[in-house]
Structures are given as C-alpha cells and as structure tokens.
Write a protein that holds these residues in place. Structure first.
Motif, PDB file in Angstrom:
ATOM      1  N   MET A  23       0.834  -1.208   0.000  1.00 53.07           N
ATOM      2  CA  MET A  23       0.000   0.000   0.000  1.00 53.07           C
ATOM      3  C   MET A  23       0.868   1.258   0.000  1.00 53.07           C
ATOM      4  N   ALA A  24       1.928   1.228   0.796  1.00 53.38           N
ATOM      5  CA  ALA A  24       2.830   2.377   0.855  1.00 53.38           C
ATOM      6  C   ALA A  24       3.484   2.611  -0.507  1.00 53.38           C
ATOM      7  N   ALA A  25       3.931   1.540  -1.143  1.00 52.61           N
ATOM      8  CA  ALA A  25       4.564   1.657  -2.462  1.00 52.61           C
ATOM      9  C   ALA A  25       3.585   2.241  -3.478  1.00 52.61           C
ATOM     10  N   GLU A  26       2.341   1.832  -3.380  1.00 52.91           N
ATOM     11  CA  GLU A  26       1.319   2.361  -4.285  1.00 52.91           C
ATOM     12  C   GLU A  26       1.116   3.862  -4.053  1.00 52.91           C
ATOM     13  N   LEU A  27       1.125   4.275  -2.789  1.00 50.05           N
ATOM     14  CA  LEU A  27       0.977   5.700  -2.473  1.00 50.05           C
ATOM     15  C   LEU A  27       2.187   6.515  -2.949  1.00 50.05           C
ATOM     16  N   VAL A  28       3.360   5.927  -2.867  1.00 48.36           N
ATOM     17  CA  VAL A  28       4.570   6.603  -3.340  1.00 48.36           C
ATOM     18  C   VAL A  28       4.473   6.812  -4.848  1.00 48.36           C
ATOM     19  N   GLY A  29       3.970   5.801  -5.535  1.00 53.00           N
ATOM     20  CA  GLY A  29       3.806   5.893  -6.982  1.00 53.00           C
ATOM     21  C   GLY A  29       5.122   6.154  -7.687  1.00 53.00           C
ATOM     22  N   ASN A  30       5.107   7.091  -8.622  1.00 52.16           N
ATOM     23  CA  ASN A  30       6.314   7.382  -9.397  1.00 52.16           C
ATOM     24  C   ASN A  30       7.148   8.509  -8.788  1.00 52.16           C
ATOM     25  N   ARG A  31       6.878   8.851  -7.533  1.00 51.68           N
ATOM     26  CA  ARG A  31       7.648   9.908  -6.866  1.00 51.68           C
ATOM     27  C   ARG A  31       8.984   9.405  -6.328  1.00 51.68           C
ATOM     28  N   ALA A  32       9.176   8.099  -6.331  1.00 47.96           N
ATOM     29  CA  ALA A  32      10.438   7.489  -5.898  1.00 47.96           C
ATOM     30  C   ALA A  32      10.531   6.118  -6.538  1.00 47.96           C
ATOM     31  N   GLU A  33      11.733   5.578  -6.550  1.00 46.71           N
ATOM     32  CA  GLU A  33      11.947   4.226  -7.045  1.00 46.71           C
ATOM     33  C   GLU A  33      11.769   3.284  -5.862  1.00 46.71           C
ATOM     34  N   CYS A  34      10.819   2.364  -5.962  1.00 46.00           N
ATOM     35  CA  CYS A  34      10.517   1.443  -4.857  1.00 46.00           C
ATOM     36  C   CYS A  34      10.904   0.017  -5.229  1.00 46.00           C
ATOM     37  N   SER A  35      11.460  -0.692  -4.264  1.00 44.32           N
ATOM     38  CA  SER A  35      11.750  -2.111  -4.446  1.00 44.32           C
ATOM     39  C   SER A  35      11.569  -2.810  -3.104  1.00 44.32           C
ATOM     40  N   PHE A  36      11.477  -4.120  -3.164  1.00 41.81           N
ATOM     41  CA  PHE A  36      11.272  -4.943  -1.972  1.00 41.81           C
ATOM     42  C   PHE A  36      12.466  -5.869  -1.798  1.00 41.81           C
ATOM     43  N   LEU A  37      12.964  -5.939  -0.581  1.00 41.40           N
ATOM     44  CA  LEU A  37      14.117  -6.790  -0.296  1.00 41.40           C
ATOM     45  C   LEU A  37      13.669  -8.229  -0.074  1.00 41.40           C
ATOM     46  N   ASP A  38      14.232  -9.131  -0.844  1.00 40.64           N
ATOM     47  CA  ASP A  38      14.021 -10.560  -0.643  1.00 40.64           C
ATOM     48  C   ASP A  38      15.248 -11.082   0.100  1.00 40.64           C
ATOM     49  N   TYR A  39      15.062 -11.453   1.336  1.00 39.17           N
ATOM     50  CA  TYR A  39      16.190 -11.922   2.148  1.00 39.17           C
ATOM     51  C   TYR A  39      15.933 -13.306   2.744  1.00 39.17           C
ATOM     52  N   GLU A 162     -10.058   4.652   7.982  1.00 37.81           N
ATOM     53  CA  GLU A 162      -9.736   5.994   7.495  1.00 37.81           C
ATOM     54  C   GLU A 162      -8.570   6.595   8.280  1.00 37.81           C
ATOM     55  N   GLU A 163      -8.563   6.388   9.587  1.00 42.58           N
ATOM     56  CA  GLU A 163      -7.485   6.904  10.443  1.00 42.58           C
ATOM     57  C   GLU A 163      -6.145   6.235  10.113  1.00 42.58           C
ATOM     58  N   GLU A 164      -6.161   4.922   9.898  1.00 39.03           N
ATOM     59  CA  GLU A 164      -4.938   4.199   9.544  1.00 39.03           C
ATOM     60  C   GLU A 164      -4.416   4.645   8.178  1.00 39.03           C
ATOM     61  N   GLN A 165      -5.329   4.889   7.245  1.00 43.04           N
ATOM     62  CA  GLN A 165      -4.939   5.366   5.920  1.00 43.04           C
ATOM     63  C   GLN A 165      -4.271   6.741   6.020  1.00 43.04           C
ATOM     64  N   LYS A 166      -4.799   7.602   6.874  1.00 38.43           N
ATOM     65  CA  LYS A 166      -4.191   8.929   7.081  1.00 38.43           C
ATOM     66  C   LYS A 166      -2.783   8.789   7.650  1.00 38.43           C
ATOM     67  N   ALA A 167      -2.609   7.873   8.599  1.00 40.85           N
ATOM     68  CA  ALA A 167      -1.278   7.649   9.191  1.00 40.85           C
ATOM     69  C   ALA A 167      -0.298   7.156   8.131  1.00 40.85           C
ATOM     70  N   LEU A 168      -0.736   6.251   7.278  1.00 41.19           N
ATOM     71  CA  LEU A 168       0.133   5.746   6.220  1.00 41.19           C
ATOM     72  C   LEU A 168       0.470   6.864   5.229  1.00 41.19           C
ATOM     73  N   ASN A 169      -0.518   7.665   4.859  1.00 40.10           N
ATOM     74  CA  ASN A 169      -0.267   8.802   3.962  1.00 40.10           C
ATOM     75  C   ASN A 169       0.770   9.747   4.566  1.00 40.10           C
ATOM     76  N   GLN A 170       0.638  10.019   5.862  1.00 39.57           N
ATOM     77  CA  GLN A 170       1.575  10.917   6.547  1.00 39.57           C
ATOM     78  C   GLN A 170       2.986  10.333   6.541  1.00 39.57           C
ATOM     79  N   GLU A 171       3.098   9.034   6.786  1.00 41.23           N
ATOM     80  CA  GLU A 171       4.418   8.411   6.791  1.00 41.23           C
ATOM     81  C   GLU A 171       5.037   8.446   5.390  1.00 41.23           C
ATOM     82  N   VAL A 172       4.235   8.195   4.357  1.00 41.81           N
ATOM     83  CA  VAL A 172       4.744   8.263   2.986  1.00 41.81           C
ATOM     84  C   VAL A 172       5.294   9.660   2.703  1.00 41.81           C
ATOM     85  N   GLU A 173       4.547  10.687   3.068  1.00 42.41           N
ATOM     86  CA  GLU A 173       4.995  12.062   2.803  1.00 42.41           C
ATOM     87  C   GLU A 173       6.286  12.380   3.538  1.00 42.41           C
TER      88      GLU A 173
END
Length: 177
Positions: A23-39, A162-173
C-alpha cells in the motif's frame, strides 16, 4: 530519484506487513523508485561465515547500499520483532572491513518503521527496533504507521480504516521529504 527499499519483517506469503508495504509503495507511486528486499535465503548470522562473504549477503548489502531509505514493517512476536528480521539486521550491522564498524552498510541509513500486529499495534516491536536502529546510527523517520489487527486478524486481507490510511499517507509524505 529517491530509492526506497521496503523490508517486511514477516516472510509469510500473505503477510499483513507486506500488504502494508504494498500500500505504501502504491501511495509513493512514481515519486520514488521502490523495491522490496528478498532476504529469505540469507544464512543465520555466524562469524565463521563472514569471510569470504556469502553471495546472498553480498546481494542484500548491495541493495541496502543503493537505497536512500529503508522502510521496515514488522510484526510483533512475543513483544519483539521477528527472528528473521533480527538475523537480517545482524548481518547488516557487521562491518564490511573487519574491525571498522563504520563500514556496516546500515550505518547512517534513513529508516521508516511500521507495524501491523495484535492489540498492541506493534508498539513493543517498534520500540525495540527504534532502540536497535539508534545503536546502529540510523536516522529514523518520525511518523510511524501502527495497526492493531483486532478482529481483522482472522482474515488474510488488510483493509485500513480511514485513520490508519491517514497515518500511512503521513508516513509516505515524511519518507519522501
């Protein structure tokens, strides 16, 4: 362009923490390069294995080096973070030049923290991760997303209030600053 490397503290296929990072990666969109670590294939930390450096550790360290921000989402196991995440962080904390801890690839990294967990919303695991990351000279993003699953624990799909979504949006920003 800023590079964000997402790290789920759970290797479970339908992990709630991985879903949150998606969800966070989707919110970031094309504003940054996102990848996931496979460890999932790194060995257990063992000083006997440090030299020569295992190929999997080389690969993981290279991904960490390339990242501007690490975003860790951790479940909570027995009031702490998962063993697989601890193993990863132990490897990342080791110096790449023997005896020179300033060469550890995680030192100085900017790190965002989130958690999807039981009734504590991951407060214990996030507190312990904050303590560890401080010791490793990381810079922590101030905003955190903490989600208490409650009755949602029985399903395998994470849906945010809705509250959790706002928190995630804030963290993304904040991560994108």
């Amino acid at each position: 362009m800023k590079k964000i490397l997402f790290i789920s503290g759970s290797l479970r296929k339908e992990s709630f923490n991985r879903q949150l990072l998606d969800m966070a990666a989707e919110l970031v969109g094309n504003r940054a390069e996102c990848s996931f670590l496979d460890y999932r294939n790194i060995p257990f930390m063992n000083q006997d294995l440090e030299s020569p450096e295992p190929d999997e550790i080389k690969r993981v360290r290279a991904e960490i080096r390339r990242a501007d921000v690490l975003w860790i989402a951790s479940p909570e196991y027995n009031h702490s973070y998962s063993g697989v995440l601890k193993n990863l962080l132990d490897w990342l904390s080791r110096p790449t030049v023997p005896g020179d801890y300033s060469t550890a690839v995680i030192r100085g990294k900017k790190v965002a923290l989130s958690s999807v967990a039981g009734s504590s919303a991951g407060s214990f695991s996030l507190g312990k991760l904050s303590e560890l990351l401080s010791m490793l000279s990381c810079t922590e993003v101030g905003a955190k997303t903490s989600i208490a699953l409650g009755s949602r624990f029985s399903g395998n799909v994470l849906e945010l209030t809705e509250e959790e979504q706002k928190a995630l949006n804030q963290e993304v920003e904040e991560v994108l600053k």
